[in-house]
Design an enzyme around this catalytic site. Structure first.
Site, PDB file in Angstrom:
ATOM      1  N   ALA A  56      -3.394  -8.519  -2.094  1.00 14.63           N
ATOM      2  CA  ALA A  56      -3.932  -7.996  -0.826  1.00 14.63           C
ATOM      3  C   ALA A  56      -4.151  -6.489  -0.899  1.00 14.63           C
ATOM      4  CB  ALA A  56      -2.993  -8.336   0.326  1.00 14.63           C
ATOM      5  N   GLU A  57      -3.169  -5.751  -1.391  1.00 15.36           N
ATOM      6  CA  GLU A  57      -3.308  -4.297  -1.432  1.00 15.36           C
ATOM      7  C   GLU A  57      -4.364  -3.858  -2.433  1.00 15.36           C
ATOM      8  OE1 GLU A  57      -0.823  -0.153  -1.982  1.00 15.36           O
ATOM      9  OE2 GLU A  57       0.280  -1.981  -1.538  1.00 15.36           O
ATOM     10  N   THR A  58      -4.437  -4.529  -3.561  1.00 19.14           N
ATOM     11  CA  THR A  58      -5.457  -4.198  -4.565  1.00 19.14           C
ATOM     12  C   THR A  58      -6.852  -4.393  -3.988  1.00 19.14           C
ATOM     13  OG1 THR A  58      -4.013  -4.767  -6.411  1.00 19.14           O
ATOM     14  CG2 THR A  58      -6.381  -4.818  -6.835  1.00 19.14           C
ATOM     15  N   SER A  61      -7.600  -1.867  -1.165  1.00 19.01           N
ATOM     16  CA  SER A  61      -7.776  -0.515  -1.714  1.00 19.01           C
ATOM     17  C   SER A  61      -9.142  -0.350  -2.357  1.00 19.01           C
ATOM     18  CB  SER A  61      -6.671  -0.194  -2.720  1.00 19.01           C
ATOM     19  OG  SER A  61      -5.431  -0.092  -2.067  1.00 19.01           O
TER      20      SER A  61
END
Length: 132
Positions: A56-58, A61
Site C-alpha cells: 500500500a505505501e509503495t 508513494s
C-alpha cells in the site's frame, strides 16, 4: 523513482523487489500493483499484514511522486490499515485512488484484494511532497 503514466517504468526499491511487487498502472489519481502471496506469508500460512502495508505505501508513494512532478518526491508520512481477509495463495492486487492531491500532502485509499477478488486489506496512506 521515476514512472511514466500507465506505461510503468519504475526503478524498484530493494524491498519492493524482494516482495515481488509488480506495477500495472501508476499515475497521480489511480495506481494498480500486484504481489505474490508465496514468499510473503506469516507463520499461519496467510499473507503477512506488514506485506500488505508495504504494498500500500509503495503504491501510494509512487502515485504521489507522479502528482508531485519533476524535481519533487513523495515520502510516506502515515499509514493506517485494516486487514479483513486472508490471502493464502496466488497474487493480491492493490488498487490505489487519490483522496486529496495538494501541494505538500497527498492522501490515498488503497484496497487490496485476493486472487478471487475478496477484500483482504484496506489502507489509507498520507504522503508528504518535498523538493528533491
Amino acid at each position: 523513482m521515476h514512472t511514466n503514466t500507465d506505461a510503468v517504468k519504475t526503478v524498484l526499491g530493494e524491498l519492493d523487489e524482494r516482495l515481488g511487487i509488480e506495477f500495472v498502472r501508476v499515475n497521480a489519481d489511480h495506481a494498480i500493483a500486484t504481489m505474490p502471496v508465496a514468499g510473503n506469508r506469516q507463520i499461519t500460512g496467510s499473507m503477512h499484514g506488514g506485506a500488505y502495508c508495504t504494498l500500500a505505501e509503495t503504491l501510494a508513494s509512487l502515485a504521489a511522486c507522479e502528482h508531485a512532478g519533476n524535481g519533487r518526491t513523495a515520502v510516506g508520512l502515515d499509514i493506517s490499515a485494516t486487514h479483513t481477509g486472508r490471502a493464502a495463495e496466488g497474487r493480491v492486487t492493490a488498487t490505489c485512488r487519490a483522496i486529496h492531491l495538494g501541494r505538500t500532502v497527498a492522501v490515498y485509499a488503497v484496497e487490496i484484494d485476493d486472487a478471487l477478488g475478496h477484500r483482504v486489506s484496506t489502507a489509507r496512506v498520507t504522503t508528504v511532497l518535498r523538493d528533491s
